[in-house]
Design an enzyme around this catalytic site. Sequence first.
Site, PDB file in Angstrom:
ATOM      1  CB  CYS A   7     -45.211 -12.862 -48.299  1.00 28.49           C
ATOM      2  SG  CYS A   7     -44.626 -14.444 -48.803  1.00 28.49           S
ATOM      3  N   GLY A   8     -42.135 -12.818 -46.489  1.00 30.83           N
ATOM      4  CA  GLY A   8     -40.692 -12.924 -46.697  1.00 30.83           C
ATOM      5  C   GLY A   8     -40.341 -14.321 -47.193  1.00 30.83           C
ATOM      6  CG  ASN A   9     -37.190 -15.226 -49.845  1.00 30.02           C
ATOM      7  OD1 ASN A   9     -37.599 -15.849 -50.816  1.00 30.02           O
ATOM      8  ND2 ASN A   9     -36.742 -13.984 -49.938  1.00 30.02           N
ATOM      9  CB  THR A  10     -37.914 -17.351 -43.391  1.00 32.03           C
ATOM     10  OG1 THR A  10     -36.623 -17.315 -43.988  1.00 32.03           O
ATOM     11  CG2 THR A  10     -37.954 -18.457 -42.342  1.00 32.03           C
ATOM     12  N   PRO A 108     -39.949  -5.823 -52.914  1.00 31.82           N
ATOM     13  CG  PRO A 108     -41.890  -7.076 -53.194  1.00 31.82           C
ATOM     14  CD  PRO A 108     -40.448  -7.036 -53.568  1.00 31.82           C
ATOM     15  CG  ASP A 109     -38.183  -7.116 -48.689  1.00 27.99           C
ATOM     16  OD1 ASP A 109     -38.068  -7.005 -49.933  1.00 27.99           O
ATOM     17  OD2 ASP A 109     -37.287  -7.612 -47.973  1.00 27.99           O
ATOM     18  CG  ASP A 129     -35.851  -6.405 -43.022  1.00 25.76           C
ATOM     19  OD1 ASP A 129     -35.768  -7.403 -42.276  1.00 25.76           O
ATOM     20  OD2 ASP A 129     -36.899  -6.065 -43.590  1.00 25.76           O
ATOM     21  CB  THR A 184     -17.876 -27.508 -32.369  1.00 23.98           C
ATOM     22  OG1 THR A 184     -16.792 -28.423 -32.158  1.00 23.98           O
ATOM     23  CG2 THR A 184     -18.110 -27.343 -33.857  1.00 23.98           C
TER      24      THR A 184
HETATM   25  N1  LIG Z   1     -37.659 -14.128 -32.718  1.00 26.91           N
HETATM   26  C1  LIG Z   1     -36.799 -14.866 -33.427  1.00 26.91           C
HETATM   27  N2  LIG Z   1     -35.781 -15.527 -32.814  1.00 26.91           N
HETATM   28  C2  LIG Z   1     -34.900 -16.276 -33.509  1.00 26.91           C
HETATM   29  N3  LIG Z   1     -34.922 -16.386 -34.841  1.00 26.91           N
HETATM   30  C3  LIG Z   1     -35.898 -15.762 -35.487  1.00 26.91           C
HETATM   31  C4  LIG Z   1     -36.895 -14.952 -34.848  1.00 26.91           C
HETATM   32  N4  LIG Z   1     -37.718 -14.445 -35.786  1.00 26.91           N
HETATM   33  C5  LIG Z   1     -37.269 -14.894 -36.964  1.00 26.91           C
HETATM   34  N5  LIG Z   1     -36.178 -15.675 -36.785  1.00 26.91           N
HETATM   35  C6  LIG Z   1     -35.372 -16.298 -37.829  1.00 26.91           C
HETATM   36  O1  LIG Z   1     -34.755 -15.211 -38.509  1.00 26.91           O
HETATM   37  C7  LIG Z   1     -34.687 -15.472 -39.889  1.00 26.91           C
HETATM   38  C8  LIG Z   1     -35.401 -14.393 -40.598  1.00 26.91           C
HETATM   39  O2  LIG Z   1     -36.744 -14.430 -40.264  1.00 26.91           O
HETATM   40  P1  LIG Z   1     -37.771 -13.389 -40.851  1.00 26.91           P
HETATM   41  O3  LIG Z   1     -37.426 -12.025 -40.357  1.00 26.91           O
HETATM   42  O4  LIG Z   1     -39.152 -13.857 -40.586  1.00 26.91           O
HETATM   43  O5  LIG Z   1     -37.382 -13.524 -42.422  1.00 26.91           O
HETATM   44  P2  LIG Z   1     -38.150 -13.194 -43.757  1.00 26.91           P
HETATM   45  O6  LIG Z   1     -38.772 -11.830 -43.571  1.00 26.91           O
HETATM   46  O7  LIG Z   1     -37.079 -13.209 -44.793  1.00 26.91           O
HETATM   47  O8  LIG Z   1     -39.176 -14.260 -43.981  1.00 26.91           O
HETATM   48  C9  LIG Z   1     -35.302 -16.843 -40.109  1.00 26.91           C
HETATM   49  O9  LIG Z   1     -34.254 -17.778 -40.201  1.00 26.91           O
HETATM   50  C10 LIG Z   1     -36.153 -17.052 -38.862  1.00 26.91           C
HETATM   51  O10 LIG Z   1     -36.263 -18.427 -38.530  1.00 26.91           O
HETATM   52  C1  LIG Z   2     -33.127  -9.280 -50.796  1.00 27.61           C
HETATM   53  C2  LIG Z   2     -34.383 -10.082 -50.537  1.00 27.61           C
HETATM   54  C3  LIG Z   2     -34.151 -11.534 -50.931  1.00 27.61           C
HETATM   55  C4  LIG Z   2     -34.689 -10.023 -49.018  1.00 27.61           C
HETATM   56  O1  LIG Z   2     -35.800 -10.837 -48.745  1.00 27.61           O
HETATM   57  P1  LIG Z   2     -36.157 -11.391 -47.269  1.00 27.61           P
HETATM   58  O2  LIG Z   2     -34.905 -11.604 -46.507  1.00 27.61           O
HETATM   59  O3  LIG Z   2     -37.016 -10.309 -46.600  1.00 27.61           O
HETATM   60  O4  LIG Z   2     -36.964 -12.632 -47.484  1.00 27.61           O
HETATM   61  C5  LIG Z   2     -35.600  -9.456 -51.292  1.00 27.61           C
HETATM   62  O5  LIG Z   2     -35.723  -8.119 -50.970  1.00 27.61           O
HETATM   63  C6  LIG Z   2     -35.462  -9.607 -52.795  1.00 27.61           C
HETATM   64  O6  LIG Z   2     -35.766 -10.641 -53.343  1.00 27.61           O
HETATM   65  N1  LIG Z   2     -34.986  -8.534 -53.487  1.00 27.61           N
HETATM   66  C7  LIG Z   2     -34.846  -8.488 -54.925  1.00 27.61           C
HETATM   67  C8  LIG Z   2     -33.556  -7.834 -55.338  1.00 27.61           C
HETATM   68  C9  LIG Z   2     -33.376  -6.407 -54.843  1.00 27.61           C
HETATM   69  O7  LIG Z   2     -34.019  -5.967 -53.878  1.00 27.61           O
HETATM   70  O8  LIG Z   2     -32.561  -5.683 -55.451  1.00 27.61           O
HETATM   71  K   LIG Z   3     -34.594  -8.774 -45.494  1.00 30.92           K
END
Ligand SMILES: Nc1ncnc2c1ncn2[C@@H]1O[C@H](COP(=O)(O)OP(=O)(O)O)[C@@H](O)[C@H]1O
Ligand SMILES: CC(C)(COP(=O)(O)O)[C@@H](O)C(=O)NCCC(=O)O
Ligand SMILES: [K+]
Length: 255
Positions: A7-10, A108-109, A129, A184
């Site tokens: 589970c990531g932030n997006t 954790p990621d 990442d 732009t």
């Molecule tokens: N295949 C893709 N093409 C374009 N944008 C993407 C793709 N996959 C993810 N994204 C975008 O990249 C960003 C990070 O996505 P993701 O790796 O899923 O983040 P997280 O692990 O933080 O949830 C987000 O803004 C998402 O909309």
């Molecule tokens: C840096 C992050 C926000 C990245 O999260 P993601 O982009 O994968 O959603 C996440 O790993 C986090 O909340 N870390 C806590 C602070 C640290 O890792 O030091």
């Molecule tokens: K990340």
Amino acid sequence: MLLAIDCGNTNTVFSIWDGSRFVATWRTSTEHQRTADQYYVWLSTLMNLQRIEAEITDVIISSTVPRVVFNLRVLADRYFGTRPLVVGKPDCALPVAVRVDAGTQVGPDRLVNTVAGYNLYGGDLIIVDFGTATTFDVVDSDGAYVGGVIAPGVNLSLQALHEAAAALPHVDISRPQAVVGTNTVACMQSGIFWGYVGLVREICARIRAERERPMKIISTGGLAPLFQQSEELFDEFKDDLTMHGLTVIHRHNTT
Ligand SMILES: Nc1ncnc2c1ncn2[C@@H]1O[C@H](COP(=O)(O)OP(=O)(O)O)[C@@H](O)[C@H]1O
Ligand SMILES: CC(C)(COP(=O)(O)O)[C@@H](O)C(=O)NCCC(=O)O
Ligand SMILES: [K+]
């Protein structure tokens, strides 16, 4: 079979691992309001559609959003009759050390990426990442997580430009042909894309110089392919690095 949840932030990614390969992977947006019942309806519908007859016996969760863990725990308990492993919790052992300042709650990621990177490529790594944030995780020669860098994510940067400046539109990232934009959108894409290429190069070079050793650079995350294609910033690209790490941590805790 193992259900691994990243589970990531997006986005939240669910994968089913049969012990030797991933039989399915699905992605949904991360929303902390989503209940266990909602997850299950979504997941079981997709499993039925793809005729996946997996009996899920184990669940492992990595979440950068603490609030979603509660409902994912309920999902594991109610629908799969299992207590999930949650990365970062004391009862989830890691096969690598974590050497950072006392009291730091490492994402954790980043720990999972470290485990995966060390398992696949050995030590002395920089793992980049491209998620909501762009993180650089530094892996020592013995596989320990020893810190890193957190930069704003690619889309977050574009979104920030759009939100802060009245005349700047919402733009999707892509690789511009030229550096000098003549409209732009092209100007904004150039600023973010080439700015990011520079950011990645500079940070990796400085990490290597600071640690005075060669280090392999691994990329992962939603937007990694965009930079992988042309710029030769990375030694390896591994799309499912975090998922791989979850299977390694699960094995470490069950055998
Ligand atoms: N295949 C893709 N093409 C374009 N944008 C993407 C793709 N996959 C993810 N994204 C975008 O990249 C960003 C990070 O996505 P993701 O790796 O899923 O983040 P997280 O692990 O933080 O949830 C987000 O803004 C998402 O909309
Ligand atoms: C840096 C992050 C926000 C990245 O999260 P993601 O982009 O994968 O959603 C996440 O790993 C986090 O909340 N870390 C806590 C602070 C640290 O890792 O030091
Ligand atoms: K990340």
